[in-house]
Design an enzyme around this catalytic site. Structure first.
Site, PDB file in Angstrom:
ATOM      1  N   HIS A 103     -12.125  11.920   2.000  1.00 35.97           N
ATOM      2  CA  HIS A 103     -12.095  10.553   2.503  1.00 35.97           C
ATOM      3  C   HIS A 103     -11.963  10.450   4.013  1.00 35.97           C
ATOM      4  CE1 HIS A 103     -11.527   6.287   2.276  1.00 35.97           C
ATOM      5  NE2 HIS A 103     -10.294   6.319   2.729  1.00 35.97           N
ATOM      6  N   PHE A 159       0.855  -1.181   0.000  1.00 35.80           N
ATOM      7  CA  PHE A 159       0.000   0.000   0.000  1.00 35.80           C
ATOM      8  C   PHE A 159       0.891   1.230   0.000  1.00 35.80           C
ATOM      9  CE2 PHE A 159      -4.552   1.008   1.285  1.00 35.80           C
ATOM     10  CZ  PHE A 159      -5.115   0.036   0.490  1.00 35.80           C
ATOM     11  N   GLU A 205      -6.951   1.758  -2.795  1.00 34.95           N
ATOM     12  CA  GLU A 205      -5.529   1.900  -3.063  1.00 34.95           C
ATOM     13  C   GLU A 205      -4.911   0.537  -3.387  1.00 34.95           C
ATOM     14  OE1 GLU A 205      -3.889   4.568  -0.246  1.00 34.95           O
ATOM     15  OE2 GLU A 205      -1.854   3.824  -0.468  1.00 34.95           O
ATOM     16  N   LEU A 209     -15.281   5.274  -3.350  1.00 36.27           N
ATOM     17  CA  LEU A 209     -13.873   4.920  -3.229  1.00 36.27           C
ATOM     18  C   LEU A 209     -13.437   3.817  -4.195  1.00 36.27           C
ATOM     19  CD1 LEU A 209     -11.366   5.512  -1.523  1.00 36.27           C
ATOM     20  CD2 LEU A 209     -12.032   3.615  -0.059  1.00 36.27           C
ATOM     21  N   HIS A 222      -8.750  11.362  -0.821  1.00 34.99           N
ATOM     22  CA  HIS A 222      -8.201  10.120  -1.372  1.00 34.99           C
ATOM     23  C   HIS A 222      -8.033  10.317  -2.871  1.00 34.99           C
ATOM     24  CE1 HIS A 222      -7.847   5.917  -2.516  1.00 34.99           C
ATOM     25  NE2 HIS A 222      -7.848   5.548  -1.254  1.00 34.99           N
ATOM     26  N   ARG A 282      -0.981   9.389   0.041  1.00 29.77           N
ATOM     27  CA  ARG A 282      -2.194   9.833  -0.645  1.00 29.77           C
ATOM     28  C   ARG A 282      -2.217  11.318  -0.974  1.00 29.77           C
ATOM     29  NH1 ARG A 282      -6.522   6.252   2.903  1.00 29.77           N
ATOM     30  NH2 ARG A 282      -6.187   4.314   1.746  1.00 29.77           N
ATOM     31  N   GLN A 306      -8.089  14.502   4.475  1.00 27.72           N
ATOM     32  CA  GLN A 306      -7.495  13.731   3.389  1.00 27.72           C
ATOM     33  C   GLN A 306      -8.453  13.597   2.215  1.00 27.72           C
ATOM     34  OE1 GLN A 306      -6.727   9.199   3.577  1.00 27.72           O
ATOM     35  NE2 GLN A 306      -4.706  10.124   3.553  1.00 27.72           N
ATOM     36  N   ARG A 313      -2.889  10.606   6.497  1.00 25.14           N
ATOM     37  CA  ARG A 313      -2.939   9.223   6.957  1.00 25.14           C
ATOM     38  C   ARG A 313      -2.517   8.266   5.852  1.00 25.14           C
ATOM     39  NH1 ARG A 313      -6.457   5.135   6.430  1.00 25.14           N
ATOM     40  NH2 ARG A 313      -8.229   6.360   5.676  1.00 25.14           N
TER      41      ARG A 313
END
Lengths: 291, 598
Positions: free
Chosen positions: B376, B121, B254, B251, B237, B310, B235, B411
């Site tokens: 997100h 990730f 990732e 979403l 995304h 991100r 955040q 994050r």
């Protein structure tokens, strides 16, 4: 872009005391799902329209309803997939109405409390090992999003409210199958599945499998294997002896099963019902009525 | 107390996503009488939407991995604004929390030798995310839900909390809410309360968040007198769906990039190679050849730039689209079809396959997806003590997305599910211990009545303004003025607009009766959303730098002076005020983990 088209949607409005379909007309928009249209009706025409929804992505299983009579998730039903013309959206018929499209699904949460919990073998040094092939089936069952569409269409309870007292329904057969087939679980729930959960009432019409938005093969992969195991547990002395020799715990005794039966039938609709104990060893200390 | 329904508990947990469930389990097993209160049905919380996995340095795939590497990745991903102690506890305890889920019945994907498999990730040096295909959140919430039900925890479903109650000394002693079904009020008298209410995403127009993410816990804490920190750190995304319009913001995990997917612009260029910031240059591949070798050989090659944190990827996509190199529907292309066999894509990413097929008529095994940034997650939140999750209000605890500090300014993917488990447990434990060592509480009737009267006031208003229209205005304001790239003039404009919106919100009128009335529920949710939007906007004005999820066009670089402070928002004389709070310095033995890369 498609030409301007008008949507005609009939939504059931009302409560436990009764209600009727109301017709709403609004212009079509590109790429919408049924839930989008319901939201636009709510935002512009009926602000108190009751509807359950959360993720709007087919992952939480909140927006179950009957669209043109067919049980589906509103968030995953594209308007373009429906026939041209009037669209009806009604609440799930298998559960009591709360208001508008929202039903009382508490039956499912009460059954969930009765399921004997996952009871793993002691952890070996270095942790548990499981091979992927042994958990593939369990992972299929874990895809369940608890939309309760299978419970809604199961005719054992859809048309016979009384059966809810003695029958867990497809969602919980999937749950029980996942526990029974879990490589680490040690509890034998077969007597319980047959007697308290009433699996014998299912006559394999596969309605549940047809409506599952997660494509879980409920009948073939969960219910039929459970039925076979239950029969084995009762009638196969060789299997019984094999279990003894291999050291697996014995099936719940008739007395223990009766205890579960009593617990399930008396508590299924009672808000104060507590979980059935996780193992036979603790059953005697709970003080649950044995009738 | 009158005929008002009242329940007495040691600990009341508000919110039943991963953090709330884990907190309730720990509180109950610590010996406290515990209730779990949630806005939706049990098991429907936003946690079910988490896809990629839970980050934990178990070292099952790369034995080189350990908590120090995870800690370092987390701090650097958060642009060093993280509460170091939270990041440390998180990295140390995450593996234990994941193994615990397995003991409770979770079935994670396996390595060939039967252990828990871990996937790559963004921002994580090693493959670290324990996962179940791309539906890890569902596995996590269901496992915790079944554990909680098995333990017999009292659950109050479809019950919205309107306000916390606070005694004369400023300690919390309960909460007032209502049953969504009947609209009738319910009071909880509780010695300790754990907030686990998740995020604020519904304040923006394009968001991956579900309807519940209205910042209730942030607002409840603020109104009860607690500090919030770094609310400007939101955040976006990088990969949300951009088409069809109704699916915009949904979403796209990732995990698509972790499993080999790459980002391309309209010219077919892998543009991320043009956006490698000096901060991450040493650990990022600068050629396609090197990047593609990394998936199977992490020892000798560096990570592809598609797997930068991100905030970096979201800004890059934003720039590509604004420069006219975007896809037809205003995103960029995410291509895994040309990179991995169809069968593997369907097996590893089943819900993505399903989602695009059903909602967009796109087959991701043959065609590229169109994606763009979507709101997100909020890194900022209620200020807590790292070890106990205690807020600045006695008796009030917070865990999960509603708590601030753990993730700093950005994050990393996978660190949310592990955060829920680690700090959910810690909050539940500390709340139970607090409750068991404090005497019974008795909220006053007048405190309860002032909340219920306020909640009912919307039925008496005759402004004719509908909450849905106001919500849309709020979302448009935040999307256009407090979005991914910010500038002072727009933030100030947003602050003025929010004041107008708040004025209108106080006069909203609600049609119908109290029984399951979503219009009324939204009017109350809007109070929370507006409070959070204010804090975010004020923090964004005050943080005159760019760091992680907070990007200022007028202050485009990080400023070391801001690295050492948290932006605190709290109520002062009825108004939200911003102050700078110095952050504790990291101890030397942790600080030296960062020496080599500076």
């Amino acid at each position: 872009m498609p030409e301007e088209r008008e949507i005609v949607m009939k939504l059931w409005r009302g409560d436990a005391g009764g209600g009727a379909f109301e017709t709403y007309k609004l212009p079509a928009q590109e790429g919408e799902v049924v839930l989008d249209v319901v939201h636009r009706i709510q935002a512009t025409k009926a602000p108190d329209l009751a509807v359950r929804w959360n993720c709007k992505a087919g992952k939480c299983g909140s927006c179950s309803a009957e669209i043109n009579g067919r049980p589906r998730l509103m968030c995953m039903t594209r308007m373009s997939s429906l026939p041209i013309g009037e669209i009806t959206v009604s609440p799930m018929r298998g559960f009591p109405i709360m208001r508008d499209l929202v039903t009382d699904v508490s039956y499912n949460f009460e059954v969930a409390k009765q399921i004997p919990s996952f009871t793993p073998a002691p952890k070996p040094p270095g942790g548990y090992r499981m091979s992927q092939v042994d958990i593939d089936r369990g992972q299929e069952f874990h895809k369940c999003i608890e939309c309760f569409l299978c419970q809604n269409v199961c005719h054992v309870i859809r048309d016979h409210e009384d059966n809810k007292r003695v029958y867990a329904g497809p969602r919980f057969f999937v749950r029980l199958a996942e526990l029974e087939m879990h490589p680490l679980d040690t509890l034998d729930r077969r007597a319980y599945i047959s007697e308290a959960m009433g699996i014998g009432l299912c006559n394999i019409t596969k309605c549940c499998t047809e409506v599952c938005p997660e494509d879980i093969h409920i009948t073939d992969n969960a219910i039929i294997p459970l039925k076979e195991r239950v029969v084995d547990a009762r009638y196969d002395p060789v299997a019984w002896l094999g279990r003894k020799l291999l050291g697996r715990p014995a099936p719940l005794s008739a007395v223990q099963a009766a205890r579960y039966t009593g617990a399930a039938s008396s508590a299924a609709r009672s808000p104060s019902a507590r979980a059935v104990p996780a193992s036979p060893e603790t059953a005697s200390s709970t003080g649950l009525p044995a009738d | 107390m009158s005929d008002q329904e009242t329940h007495h508990y040691d600990v009341v947990v508000i919110g039943a996503g991963g953090a709330g469930l884990r907190a309730a389990i720990e509180s109950l097993t610590t010996g406290a009488r515990t209730a779990l209160v949630c806005k939706s049905l049990l098991g429907k919380a936003h946690t079910v939407m988490a896809e990629g996995g839970v980050a934990a340095a178990m070292g099952n795939v790369w034995p080189e991995d350990n908590w120090k590497v995870h800690f370092r990745d987390t701090m650097r991903g958060g642009k060093m604004l993280n509460n170091w102690r939270m990041a440390q506890l998180h990295a140390q305890e995450a593996p234990e929390r994941v193994y615990e889920l397995e003991e409770w019945g979770a079935l994670f994907d396996r390595t060939p030798d039967g252990r828990i498999l871990q996937r790559d990730f963004g921002g994580h040096r090693f493959a670290r995310l324990a996962h179940v295909g791309d539906r890890t959140g569902l596995e996590l919430i269901r496992t915790l839900q079944q554990r909680a039900v098995g333990l017999g925890i009292d659950v109050f479903m479809e019950c919205k909390i309107v306000r916390l109650l606070v005694d004369r000394d400023g300690a919390t002693n309960g909460a007032v809410g209502f049953w969504r079904e009947s609209g009738r009020f319910v009071t909880f008298a509780a010695k300790a309360i754990v907030l686990a209410t998740g995020g604020v995403g519904k304040t923006w127009q394009f968001t991956s968040n579900s309807w519940e993410s209205t910042g209730d816990g942030h607002a409840l804490a603020l109104w009860a007198g607690a500090d919030l920190i770094d609310m400007e750190c939101v955040q976006f995304h990088p990969t949300g769906m951009v088409w069809p319009p109704s699916a915009r913001g949904l979403l796209v995990t990732e995990g698509v990039r972790g499993d080999g997917g790459v980002l391309k612009n309209i010219d077919g260029e892998r543009f991320m190679f043009n956006y490698i910031s000096p901060y991450f240059a040493a650990e990022t591949a600068d050629t396609i050849a090197e990047a593609d070798k990394w998936y199977t050989n992490k020892a000798d090659y560096r990570r592809p730039p598609e797997l930068l944190p991100r905030d970096e990827v979201a800004r890059a996509i934003n720039t590509e689209v604004k420069s006219g190199r975007g896809s037809p529907h205003g995103g960029v292309f995410l291509d895994i079809a040309s990179r991995r066999p169809a069968e593997e894509i369907r097996r590893r990413l089943p819900s993505m396959y399903h989602q695009f097929k059903q909602l967009a008529d796109v087959d991701i095994t043959t065609d590229a997806m169109e994606v763009g940034p979507t709101c997100h997650y909020i890194m900022g939140g209620v200020r807590v003590e790292a070890d106990t999750a205690a807020t600045t209000v006695p008796g009030l605890f917070a865990a999960g997305e509603v708590a601030g500090g753990m993730h700093g300014a950005n994050r990393l993917g996978g660190n949310s599910l592990s955060d829920l488990l680690v700090f959910g447990r810690r909050a539940g434990l500390a709340a139970a211990q607090y409750a068991l060592s404090h005497p019974a509480v008795a909220p006053t009737e007048s405190a309860v009545v002032s909340v219920t009267e306020h909640a009912l006031s919307f039925f008496a208003h005759d402004s004719g303004e509908n909450p849905y229209a106001l919500h849309q205005d709020l979302q448009e304001t935040m999307q256009s003025l407090v979005g991914i790239i910010r500038v002072e003039s727009e933030l100030v404009e947003a602050r003025e607009k929010l004041a107008e919106l708040a004025e209108r919100a106080s006069k909203l009128s609600v049609e119908g009766n109290r029984s399951f009335n979503p219009g009324w529920h939204l009017a109350l949710d809007l109070e929370s959303m507006l409070a959070c939007a204010f804090c975010t906007t004020l923090g964004a004005i005050e943080r005159r730098e760019s760091r992680g999820g907070h990007t200022r066009d007028d202050y485009p670089t990080p400023d070391p002076a801001f690295e050492t402070i948290n932006m605190v928002t709290r109520l002062s004389g009825g108004e939200v005020a911003v102050t700078h709070l110095p952050r504790p310095a990291m101890p030397a033995e942790l600080a030296e983990l960062f020496e080599e890369s500076k």
